[in-house]
Design an enzyme around this catalytic site. Structure first.
Site, PDB file in Angstrom:
ATOM      1  CG  HIS A   1      -1.830   1.133   1.371  1.00 39.86           C
ATOM      2  ND1 HIS A   1      -3.166   1.051   1.054  1.00 39.86           N
ATOM      3  CD2 HIS A   1      -1.629   2.413   1.782  1.00 39.86           C
ATOM      4  CE1 HIS A   1      -3.736   2.228   1.249  1.00 39.86           C
ATOM      5  NE2 HIS A   1      -2.825   3.077   1.702  1.00 39.86           N
ATOM      6  CD  GLU A   2       1.464   3.594   3.694  1.00 44.56           C
ATOM      7  OE1 GLU A   2       1.624   4.664   3.086  1.00 44.56           O
ATOM      8  OE2 GLU A   2       0.420   3.315   4.332  1.00 44.56           O
TER       9      GLU A   2
ATOM     10  CG  HIS B   1       0.184   6.205  -0.558  1.00 44.13           C
ATOM     11  ND1 HIS B   1      -0.811   6.983  -1.082  1.00 44.13           N
ATOM     12  CD2 HIS B   1      -0.394   5.479   0.441  1.00 44.13           C
ATOM     13  CE1 HIS B   1      -1.959   6.732  -0.433  1.00 44.13           C
ATOM     14  NE2 HIS B   1      -1.735   5.814   0.490  1.00 44.13           N
TER      15      HIS B   1
ATOM     16  CD  GLU C   1      -5.733   5.300   0.497  1.00 45.48           C
ATOM     17  OE1 GLU C   1      -4.809   6.111   0.718  1.00 45.48           O
ATOM     18  OE2 GLU C   1      -5.828   4.216   1.092  1.00 45.48           O
TER      19      GLU C   1
HETATM   20 ZN    ZN Z   1      -3.135   5.152   1.951  1.00 48.46          ZN
END
Ligand code: ZN
Length: 500
Positions: free
Chosen positions: A264-265, A268, A294
Protein backbone atom coordinates in the site's frame (compact mmCIF):
# COMPACT_ATOMS: atom_id res chain seq x y z
CA UNK A 1 11.71 34.32 -16.74
CA UNK A 2 9.35 37.09 -15.79
CA UNK A 3 10.91 38.70 -12.65
CA UNK A 4 7.59 38.59 -10.75
CA UNK A 5 7.24 34.88 -11.51
CA UNK A 6 10.82 34.30 -10.34
CA UNK A 7 10.15 36.15 -7.07
CA UNK A 8 6.92 34.23 -6.48
CA UNK A 9 8.72 30.94 -7.13
CA UNK A 10 11.45 31.89 -4.64
CA UNK A 11 8.93 32.77 -1.95
CA UNK A 12 6.92 29.61 -2.39
CA UNK A 13 10.05 27.46 -2.61
CA UNK A 14 10.88 28.79 0.85
CA UNK A 15 7.39 27.89 2.01
CA UNK A 16 7.77 24.39 0.56
CA UNK A 17 11.09 23.99 2.39
CA UNK A 18 9.39 24.92 5.66
CA UNK A 19 6.58 22.44 5.01
CA UNK A 20 8.97 19.64 4.12
CA UNK A 21 11.07 20.36 7.20
CA UNK A 22 7.82 19.97 9.14
CA UNK A 23 7.36 16.60 7.43
CA UNK A 24 10.79 15.50 8.65
CA UNK A 25 9.82 16.43 12.20
CA UNK A 26 6.57 14.58 11.75
CA UNK A 27 8.32 11.47 10.38
CA UNK A 28 10.81 11.63 13.26
CA UNK A 29 8.01 11.91 15.80
CA UNK A 30 6.33 8.80 14.40
CA UNK A 31 9.47 6.67 14.07
CA UNK A 32 12.34 7.75 16.30
CA UNK A 33 11.46 10.44 18.82
CA UNK A 34 11.34 9.54 22.51
CA UNK A 35 8.06 10.28 24.27
CA UNK A 36 9.68 13.12 26.20
CA UNK A 37 10.17 15.12 23.01
CA UNK A 38 6.47 15.61 22.43
CA UNK A 39 5.95 18.98 24.13
CA UNK A 40 8.83 20.78 22.40
CA UNK A 41 8.17 19.05 19.09
CA UNK A 42 4.66 20.40 19.06
CA UNK A 43 6.00 23.92 19.48
CA UNK A 44 8.65 23.42 16.78
CA UNK A 45 6.08 22.18 14.31
CA UNK A 46 3.77 25.06 15.15
CA UNK A 47 6.61 27.52 14.46
CA UNK A 48 7.27 26.05 11.01
CA UNK A 49 3.57 25.99 10.22
CA UNK A 50 3.23 29.64 11.26
CA UNK A 51 6.17 30.79 9.12
CA UNK A 52 4.91 28.85 6.11
CA UNK A 53 1.38 30.22 6.49
CA UNK A 54 2.66 33.80 6.82
CA UNK A 55 4.70 33.50 3.63
CA UNK A 56 1.69 32.31 1.68
CA UNK A 57 -0.85 34.82 2.96
CA UNK A 58 1.47 37.83 2.95
CA UNK A 59 0.50 40.86 0.88
CA UNK A 60 3.67 40.52 -1.25
CA UNK A 61 2.71 36.97 -2.27
CA UNK A 62 -0.86 38.09 -2.94
CA UNK A 63 0.26 40.99 -5.14
CA UNK A 64 2.56 38.75 -7.20
CA UNK A 65 -0.23 36.19 -7.73
CA UNK A 66 -2.63 38.99 -8.67
CA UNK A 67 -0.19 40.36 -11.21
CA UNK A 68 0.53 36.97 -12.81
CA UNK A 69 -3.01 35.57 -12.90
CA UNK A 70 -4.19 37.20 -16.20
CA UNK A 71 -1.13 35.73 -17.94
CA UNK A 72 -1.58 32.29 -16.31
CA UNK A 73 -5.23 32.11 -17.33
CA UNK A 74 -4.28 32.38 -21.01
CA UNK A 75 -1.78 29.54 -20.97
CA UNK A 76 -2.52 25.94 -21.98
CA UNK A 77 -3.14 23.39 -19.21
CA UNK A 78 0.28 21.73 -19.62
CA UNK A 79 2.23 24.96 -19.02
CA UNK A 80 3.77 24.24 -15.62
CA UNK A 81 4.63 27.85 -14.80
CA UNK A 82 0.99 28.82 -15.30
CA UNK A 83 -0.13 25.77 -13.31
CA UNK A 84 2.14 26.96 -10.53
CA UNK A 85 0.45 30.39 -10.47
CA UNK A 86 -3.02 28.79 -10.53
CA UNK A 87 -2.16 26.43 -7.66
CA UNK A 88 -0.52 29.26 -5.67
CA UNK A 89 -3.71 31.24 -6.06
CA UNK A 90 -5.90 28.30 -5.02
CA UNK A 91 -3.79 27.61 -1.92
CA UNK A 92 -3.59 31.27 -0.95
CA UNK A 93 -7.32 31.79 -1.44
CA UNK A 94 -7.86 28.99 1.07
CA UNK A 95 -5.20 29.95 3.60
CA UNK A 96 -5.92 33.66 3.63
CA UNK A 97 -9.14 32.85 5.45
CA UNK A 98 -7.34 31.21 8.35
CA UNK A 99 -5.61 33.35 11.01
CA UNK A 100 -2.01 32.38 11.60
CA UNK A 101 -2.68 32.02 15.34
CA UNK A 102 -5.34 29.36 14.65
CA UNK A 103 -2.95 27.42 12.43
CA UNK A 104 -0.29 27.40 15.15
CA UNK A 105 -2.82 26.43 17.79
CA UNK A 106 -3.96 23.50 15.64
CA UNK A 107 -0.45 22.36 14.83
CA UNK A 108 0.58 22.38 18.49
CA UNK A 109 -2.60 20.64 19.61
CA UNK A 110 -2.31 17.83 17.03
CA UNK A 111 1.29 17.10 17.89
CA UNK A 112 0.48 16.85 21.62
CA UNK A 113 -2.61 14.80 20.90
CA UNK A 114 -0.72 12.32 18.71
CA UNK A 115 1.62 11.47 21.57
CA UNK A 116 -1.31 11.25 24.00
CA UNK A 117 -3.05 8.86 21.58
CA UNK A 118 -0.01 6.57 21.29
CA UNK A 119 -0.04 6.26 25.09
CA UNK A 120 -3.81 6.09 25.67
CA UNK A 121 -4.81 3.75 22.84
CA UNK A 122 -2.97 0.62 24.07
CA UNK A 123 -4.52 1.22 27.51
CA UNK A 124 -7.99 1.54 25.97
CA UNK A 125 -8.18 4.89 27.70
CA UNK A 126 -10.82 7.06 26.04
CA UNK A 127 -11.32 9.35 29.02
CA UNK A 128 -7.86 10.94 28.83
CA UNK A 129 -8.35 11.62 25.10
CA UNK A 130 -11.91 12.94 25.44
CA UNK A 131 -10.98 16.56 26.32
CA UNK A 132 -8.36 16.58 23.54
CA UNK A 133 -10.90 15.30 21.05
CA UNK A 134 -13.38 17.93 22.19
CA UNK A 135 -10.71 20.52 21.53
CA UNK A 136 -10.19 19.02 18.05
CA UNK A 137 -13.89 19.33 17.27
CA UNK A 138 -13.80 22.92 18.48
CA UNK A 139 -10.72 23.67 16.35
CA UNK A 140 -12.28 22.10 13.25
CA UNK A 141 -15.42 24.18 13.77
CA UNK A 142 -13.41 27.36 14.24
CA UNK A 143 -11.39 26.48 11.15
CA UNK A 144 -14.54 25.88 9.15
CA UNK A 145 -16.04 29.17 10.38
CA UNK A 146 -13.17 31.00 8.65
CA UNK A 147 -14.71 30.10 5.28
CA UNK A 148 -17.79 31.70 3.83
CA UNK A 149 -20.32 30.12 1.47
CA UNK A 150 -19.84 26.57 2.65
CA UNK A 151 -22.92 24.34 2.78
CA UNK A 152 -21.49 22.11 5.49
CA UNK A 153 -18.83 22.69 8.20
CA UNK A 154 -16.81 19.77 6.82
CA UNK A 155 -16.69 21.18 3.28
CA UNK A 156 -13.92 23.57 4.29
CA UNK A 157 -11.83 20.65 5.57
CA UNK A 158 -12.53 18.39 2.58
CA UNK A 159 -11.35 20.95 0.03
CA UNK A 160 -7.82 20.76 1.45
CA UNK A 161 -7.65 17.01 0.76
CA UNK A 162 -10.05 16.43 -2.13
CA UNK A 163 -10.53 19.64 -4.00
CA UNK A 164 -13.92 19.73 -5.74
CA UNK A 165 -15.59 17.24 -3.36
CA UNK A 166 -18.26 18.35 -0.85
CA UNK A 167 -20.19 16.59 1.91
CA UNK A 168 -23.19 16.58 -0.43
CA UNK A 169 -21.35 15.03 -3.40
CA UNK A 170 -19.55 12.49 -1.19
CA UNK A 171 -22.80 11.44 0.48
CA UNK A 172 -24.40 10.89 -2.93
CA UNK A 173 -21.43 8.86 -4.14
CA UNK A 174 -21.41 6.79 -0.95
CA UNK A 175 -25.11 6.10 -1.07
CA UNK A 176 -24.89 4.94 -4.72
CA UNK A 177 -22.00 2.69 -3.82
CA UNK A 178 -23.67 1.38 -0.71
CA UNK A 179 -26.83 0.39 -2.57
CA UNK A 180 -24.78 -1.99 -4.75
CA UNK A 181 -22.16 -3.01 -2.22
CA UNK A 182 -24.38 -4.11 0.67
CA UNK A 183 -26.34 -6.71 -1.40
CA UNK A 184 -23.02 -8.13 -2.65
CA UNK A 185 -21.65 -8.37 0.91
CA UNK A 186 -24.86 -10.20 1.91
CA UNK A 187 -24.55 -12.66 -0.98
CA UNK A 188 -20.97 -13.40 0.01
CA UNK A 189 -22.01 -13.85 3.66
CA UNK A 190 -24.55 -16.49 2.69
CA UNK A 191 -22.02 -18.46 0.58
CA UNK A 192 -19.61 -21.13 1.82
CA UNK A 193 -16.90 -19.32 3.79
CA UNK A 194 -13.17 -19.38 3.10
CA UNK A 195 -10.77 -20.82 5.69
CA UNK A 196 -7.95 -18.30 6.15
CA UNK A 197 -6.26 -19.96 9.13
CA UNK A 198 -3.22 -20.67 6.94
CA UNK A 199 -2.27 -16.98 7.28
CA UNK A 200 -1.81 -17.23 11.03
CA UNK A 201 1.46 -18.57 12.39
CA UNK A 202 4.74 -17.47 13.88
CA UNK A 203 6.52 -15.19 11.44
CA UNK A 204 9.70 -13.65 12.77
CA UNK A 205 9.53 -9.84 12.38
CA UNK A 206 12.92 -9.37 10.72
CA UNK A 207 12.10 -12.05 8.16
CA UNK A 208 8.77 -10.33 7.44
CA UNK A 209 10.53 -7.00 6.91
CA UNK A 210 13.10 -8.63 4.61
CA UNK A 211 10.39 -10.26 2.50
CA UNK A 212 8.46 -7.00 2.32
CA UNK A 213 11.59 -5.16 1.20
CA UNK A 214 12.03 -7.72 -1.59
CA UNK A 215 8.44 -7.13 -2.72
CA UNK A 216 8.81 -3.34 -2.47
CA UNK A 217 12.01 -3.37 -4.53
CA UNK A 218 10.57 -5.67 -7.19
CA UNK A 219 7.46 -3.58 -7.80
CA UNK A 220 9.57 -0.46 -8.18
CA UNK A 221 10.32 1.17 -4.81
CA UNK A 222 13.75 2.77 -5.06
CA UNK A 223 15.69 2.29 -1.80
CA UNK A 224 18.37 4.68 -3.06
CA UNK A 225 15.73 7.38 -2.85
CA UNK A 226 13.81 6.05 0.13
CA UNK A 227 13.83 3.99 3.31
CA UNK A 228 11.49 1.83 5.32
CA UNK A 229 11.09 2.23 9.08
CA UNK A 230 8.69 1.12 11.79
CA UNK A 231 5.78 3.21 13.13
CA UNK A 232 2.49 2.56 14.93
CA UNK A 233 0.48 3.52 11.86
CA UNK A 234 2.09 2.91 8.44
CA UNK A 235 2.49 5.96 6.21
CA UNK A 236 4.46 7.44 3.31
CA UNK A 237 6.10 10.82 3.37
CA UNK A 238 7.77 12.87 0.66
CA UNK A 239 10.73 14.90 1.90
CA UNK A 240 12.01 15.66 -1.61
CA UNK A 241 12.00 13.96 -5.00
CA UNK A 242 15.08 12.04 -3.86
CA UNK A 243 13.80 11.11 -0.40
CA UNK A 244 10.43 9.40 -0.29
CA UNK A 245 10.01 7.25 2.82
CA UNK A 246 7.59 4.58 3.90
CA UNK A 247 6.89 3.07 7.30
CA UNK A 248 5.28 -0.18 8.36
CA UNK A 249 4.72 -2.39 11.38
CA UNK A 250 5.13 -6.14 11.84
CA UNK A 251 2.79 -8.40 13.80
CA UNK A 252 4.46 -11.72 14.57
CA UNK A 253 1.34 -13.88 14.30
CA UNK A 254 -0.02 -12.35 11.09
CA UNK A 255 2.08 -11.91 8.00
CA UNK A 256 -0.55 -10.03 5.99
CA UNK A 257 -0.57 -6.85 8.08
CA UNK A 258 3.02 -5.90 7.28
CA UNK A 259 2.92 -7.21 3.73
CA UNK A 260 -0.16 -5.37 2.52
CA UNK A 261 0.77 -2.21 4.43
CA UNK A 262 4.08 -2.16 2.60
CA UNK A 263 2.52 -2.73 -0.83
CA UNK A 264 0.00 0.00 0.00
CA UNK A 265 2.64 2.54 1.06
CA UNK A 266 4.83 1.64 -1.93
CA UNK A 267 1.82 2.49 -4.11
CA UNK A 268 1.77 5.95 -2.54
CA UNK A 269 5.55 6.24 -2.92
CA UNK A 270 5.53 5.26 -6.61
CA UNK A 271 3.17 8.17 -7.20
CA UNK A 272 5.62 10.58 -5.58
CA UNK A 273 8.67 9.05 -7.34
CA UNK A 274 6.86 9.48 -10.65
CA UNK A 275 6.25 13.22 -10.35
CA UNK A 276 8.01 15.34 -12.95
CA UNK A 277 11.48 16.13 -11.45
CA UNK A 278 11.17 19.67 -12.79
CA UNK A 279 8.51 20.23 -10.13
CA UNK A 280 10.74 19.22 -7.20
CA UNK A 281 10.76 21.79 -4.41
CA UNK A 282 7.69 23.42 -5.96
CA UNK A 283 4.14 23.51 -4.55
CA UNK A 284 3.11 21.27 -7.47
CA UNK A 285 5.42 18.43 -6.37
CA UNK A 286 2.92 16.20 -4.63
CA UNK A 287 -0.18 14.16 -5.20
CA UNK A 288 -3.14 16.12 -6.55
CA UNK A 289 -5.69 14.89 -3.99
CA UNK A 290 -6.02 12.29 -1.29
CA UNK A 291 -8.51 10.34 -3.43
CA UNK A 292 -6.09 10.08 -6.36
CA UNK A 293 -3.23 9.28 -3.96
CA UNK A 294 -5.23 6.51 -2.35
CA UNK A 295 -6.15 5.12 -5.76
CA UNK A 296 -2.46 4.41 -6.29
CA UNK A 297 -1.94 2.61 -3.00
CA UNK A 298 -5.14 0.57 -3.39
CA UNK A 299 -4.32 -0.27 -6.99
CA UNK A 300 -1.02 -1.86 -5.95
CA UNK A 301 -2.33 -3.36 -2.74
CA UNK A 302 -5.54 -4.91 -4.09
CA UNK A 303 -5.56 -5.09 -7.88
CA UNK A 304 -1.92 -6.16 -8.12
CA UNK A 305 -0.98 -7.51 -4.68
CA UNK A 306 -4.01 -9.74 -4.12
CA UNK A 307 -4.06 -11.08 -7.66
CA UNK A 308 -2.93 -14.44 -9.02
CA UNK A 309 -0.24 -13.14 -11.46
CA UNK A 310 1.51 -11.34 -8.59
CA UNK A 311 1.61 -14.51 -6.48
CA UNK A 312 2.65 -16.68 -9.43
CA UNK A 313 5.91 -14.81 -9.06
CA UNK A 314 6.10 -14.16 -5.32
CA UNK A 315 4.58 -17.29 -3.78
CA UNK A 316 7.70 -19.50 -4.25
CA UNK A 317 9.77 -16.71 -2.66
CA UNK A 318 7.35 -16.47 0.26
CA UNK A 319 7.49 -20.24 0.74
CA UNK A 320 11.28 -20.11 0.80
CA UNK A 321 11.25 -17.31 3.41
CA UNK A 322 8.54 -18.93 5.55
CA UNK A 323 8.48 -22.76 5.60
CA UNK A 324 5.03 -22.36 7.22
CA UNK A 325 3.64 -21.99 3.67
CA UNK A 326 5.33 -25.09 2.21
CA UNK A 327 2.21 -27.16 2.80
CA UNK A 328 -0.24 -24.41 1.78
CA UNK A 329 -1.19 -24.37 -1.90
CA UNK A 330 -0.95 -21.12 -3.78
CA UNK A 331 -4.64 -21.32 -4.67
CA UNK A 332 -5.57 -21.70 -1.02
CA UNK A 333 -3.30 -18.80 -0.06
CA UNK A 334 -4.83 -16.48 -2.68
CA UNK A 335 -8.34 -17.37 -1.54
CA UNK A 336 -7.29 -16.69 2.08
CA UNK A 337 -5.87 -13.22 1.36
CA UNK A 338 -9.08 -12.30 -0.44
CA UNK A 339 -11.47 -13.59 2.20
CA UNK A 340 -14.43 -11.35 3.00
CA UNK A 341 -15.09 -11.08 6.69
CA UNK A 342 -16.80 -8.13 8.35
CA UNK A 343 -14.57 -6.99 11.19
CA UNK A 344 -14.02 -3.99 13.40
CA UNK A 345 -10.60 -2.78 12.13
CA UNK A 346 -10.58 -0.60 9.03
CA UNK A 347 -7.00 -1.26 7.96
CA UNK A 348 -7.54 -5.04 8.16
CA UNK A 349 -10.79 -4.88 6.22
CA UNK A 350 -11.29 -6.81 3.01
CA UNK A 351 -12.02 -5.01 -0.24
CA UNK A 352 -15.78 -5.45 0.03
CA UNK A 353 -16.38 -4.19 3.54
CA UNK A 354 -13.61 -1.55 3.61
CA UNK A 355 -15.84 1.21 2.29
CA UNK A 356 -18.45 0.56 4.96
CA UNK A 357 -15.78 1.40 7.57
CA UNK A 358 -15.06 4.64 5.73
CA UNK A 359 -18.73 5.62 5.55
CA UNK A 360 -19.14 5.11 9.32
CA UNK A 361 -16.27 7.50 10.04
CA UNK A 362 -17.42 10.02 7.46
CA UNK A 363 -20.95 10.11 8.91
CA UNK A 364 -19.72 10.36 12.51
CA UNK A 365 -17.30 13.21 11.83
CA UNK A 366 -20.07 15.04 9.97
CA UNK A 367 -22.31 14.64 13.03
CA UNK A 368 -19.56 15.79 15.41
CA UNK A 369 -19.05 18.96 13.38
CA UNK A 370 -22.78 19.54 12.96
CA UNK A 371 -23.07 19.43 16.76
CA UNK A 372 -25.46 16.46 16.53
CA UNK A 373 -23.05 14.12 18.27
CA UNK A 374 -21.10 14.88 21.46
CA UNK A 375 -17.60 13.48 21.90
CA UNK A 376 -18.69 11.66 25.08
CA UNK A 377 -21.28 9.75 23.00
CA UNK A 378 -18.82 8.86 20.24
CA UNK A 379 -17.88 5.37 21.53
CA UNK A 380 -21.54 4.31 21.75
CA UNK A 381 -22.41 5.82 18.38
CA UNK A 382 -19.38 4.07 16.87
CA UNK A 383 -20.29 0.70 18.34
CA UNK A 384 -23.92 0.98 17.27
CA UNK A 385 -22.93 1.70 13.67
CA UNK A 386 -20.59 -1.29 13.64
CA UNK A 387 -23.42 -3.48 14.87
CA UNK A 388 -25.91 -2.18 12.31
CA UNK A 389 -23.62 -1.76 9.27
CA UNK A 390 -21.18 -4.63 9.67
CA UNK A 391 -22.95 -6.88 12.16
CA UNK A 392 -19.95 -6.96 14.52
CA UNK A 393 -19.55 -6.20 18.20
CA UNK A 394 -16.61 -3.90 18.90
CA UNK A 395 -14.69 -5.48 21.83
CA UNK A 396 -12.96 -2.37 23.20
CA UNK A 397 -12.17 1.23 22.36
CA UNK A 398 -8.64 0.69 21.11
CA UNK A 399 -10.17 -1.44 18.35
CA UNK A 400 -13.14 0.89 18.16
CA UNK A 401 -13.18 4.65 17.91
CA UNK A 402 -9.53 4.98 18.99
CA UNK A 403 -8.14 2.86 16.15
CA UNK A 404 -7.33 5.46 13.48
CA UNK A 405 -4.63 8.08 13.75
CA UNK A 406 -6.66 10.59 11.72
CA UNK A 407 -8.75 12.05 14.52
CA UNK A 408 -5.74 12.02 16.87
CA UNK A 409 -2.93 13.37 14.72
CA UNK A 410 -4.51 16.05 12.57
CA UNK A 411 -7.63 18.01 11.73
CA UNK A 412 -10.81 16.19 12.67
CA UNK A 413 -12.86 15.79 9.50
CA UNK A 414 -12.17 15.95 5.80
CA UNK A 415 -9.84 12.98 5.35
CA UNK A 416 -11.81 9.75 5.22
CA UNK A 417 -13.74 10.36 1.98
CA UNK A 418 -10.43 10.01 0.09
CA UNK A 419 -10.21 6.30 0.90
CA UNK A 420 -13.43 5.39 -0.83
CA UNK A 421 -12.83 7.77 -3.72
CA UNK A 422 -9.42 6.09 -4.04
CA UNK A 423 -10.94 2.60 -4.17
CA UNK A 424 -13.36 3.71 -6.86
CA UNK A 425 -10.61 5.37 -8.90
CA UNK A 426 -8.21 2.44 -8.54
CA UNK A 427 -10.57 0.37 -10.73
CA UNK A 428 -10.84 3.11 -13.37
CA UNK A 429 -7.06 3.52 -13.57
CA UNK A 430 -6.26 -0.19 -13.49
CA UNK A 431 -8.84 -1.03 -16.15
CA UNK A 432 -7.57 1.72 -18.42
CA UNK A 433 -3.95 0.61 -17.96
CA UNK A 434 -4.73 -3.06 -18.63
CA UNK A 435 -6.70 -2.10 -21.72
CA UNK A 436 -3.73 -0.13 -23.06
CA UNK A 437 -1.22 -2.80 -21.99
CA UNK A 438 -2.81 -6.14 -22.86
CA UNK A 439 0.19 -8.21 -21.68
CA UNK A 440 0.62 -6.36 -18.41
CA UNK A 441 -0.47 -9.23 -16.15
CA UNK A 442 1.65 -11.73 -18.13
CA UNK A 443 4.65 -9.63 -17.12
CA UNK A 444 3.64 -9.77 -13.44
CA UNK A 445 4.04 -13.57 -13.56
CA UNK A 446 7.72 -12.98 -14.44
CA UNK A 447 8.10 -10.38 -11.68
CA UNK A 448 8.09 -7.49 -14.11
CA UNK A 449 5.82 -4.66 -12.99
CA UNK A 450 7.57 -1.94 -14.99
CA UNK A 451 4.94 -1.51 -17.74
CA UNK A 452 2.16 -0.71 -15.30
CA UNK A 453 4.46 1.55 -13.30
CA UNK A 454 5.53 3.50 -16.36
CA UNK A 455 1.95 3.80 -17.65
CA UNK A 456 0.99 5.32 -14.30
CA UNK A 457 4.10 7.54 -14.38
CA UNK A 458 3.25 8.90 -17.79
CA UNK A 459 -0.49 9.24 -17.48
CA UNK A 460 -0.94 10.18 -13.83
CA UNK A 461 2.11 10.70 -11.69
CA UNK A 462 4.18 13.10 -13.76
CA UNK A 463 1.48 15.78 -13.55
CA UNK A 464 1.93 16.14 -9.78
CA UNK A 465 -0.58 18.75 -8.66
CA UNK A 466 -0.39 20.77 -11.86
CA UNK A 467 -3.90 19.89 -13.05
CA UNK A 468 -7.11 19.39 -11.06
CA UNK A 469 -8.15 15.91 -9.85
CA UNK A 470 -11.15 15.94 -12.21
CA UNK A 471 -9.01 16.93 -15.19
CA UNK A 472 -6.48 14.21 -14.35
CA UNK A 473 -9.17 11.52 -14.16
CA UNK A 474 -10.71 12.66 -17.43
CA UNK A 475 -7.36 12.96 -19.22
CA UNK A 476 -6.06 9.54 -18.19
CA UNK A 477 -9.24 7.46 -18.39
CA UNK A 478 -11.49 9.50 -20.74
CA UNK A 479 -14.17 9.16 -18.04
CA UNK A 480 -15.41 11.09 -15.03
CA UNK A 481 -15.33 9.50 -11.59
CA UNK A 482 -17.64 6.50 -11.78
CA UNK A 483 -18.45 3.56 -9.51
CA UNK A 484 -19.23 1.29 -12.47
CA UNK A 485 -15.74 -0.14 -13.15
CA UNK A 486 -15.20 -0.66 -9.41
CA UNK A 487 -18.50 -2.49 -8.87
CA UNK A 488 -17.95 -4.59 -12.01
CA UNK A 489 -14.53 -5.62 -10.73
CA UNK A 490 -15.81 -6.45 -7.24
CA UNK A 491 -18.86 -8.34 -8.50
CA UNK A 492 -16.88 -10.45 -10.97
CA UNK A 493 -14.05 -11.18 -8.57
CA UNK A 494 -16.13 -12.12 -5.54
CA UNK A 495 -18.72 -14.06 -7.58
CA UNK A 496 -15.87 -16.19 -8.88
CA UNK A 497 -14.20 -16.54 -5.50
CA UNK A 498 -17.38 -17.46 -3.61
CA UNK A 499 -19.15 -19.32 -6.43
CA UNK A 500 -22.12 -16.94 -6.34
ZN1 ZN B 1 -3.14 5.15 1.95
Amino acid sequence: MNPSLATLKDRLAMMTDLNLTGSILNWDQATMMPEGGSEQRGRQMATLSKLSHELLVSKETGDLIQELTPWAEQQPMENIEAAFVREARRQRDLEVNVPSSLNSEMSEHYSRMYTAWTIARPKDDFSSLKPLLEKSVELSKRFSDCFKNMDHPMDALIQYADFGVTVKSAKQLFSDLRSQLVPLVKRVASAKQIDSSCLIGDFEETAQLEFCKTVARQIGYDFNRGRMDLSAHPFMTRLSGGDIRITTRAIRSDITDCLFSVIHEVGHALYEFGINPLLDGNILAGGVSSGVHESQSRLWENRVGRGKPFWDYFYPILQKSFPHFEKVSQTHFIRAINKVEPGFIRVDADELTYNLHVMIRFDLECQLLEGKLAVRDLPDAWNERYKSDLGVTVPNMKNGCLQDVHWFGGRLGGAFQGYTIGNILSAQFYDTASHKLPNMEQDFIRGDFSKLKSWLNTNLHHWGASISPDALIQLSTRQDLSIKPYMTYLTEKYSRLYGL
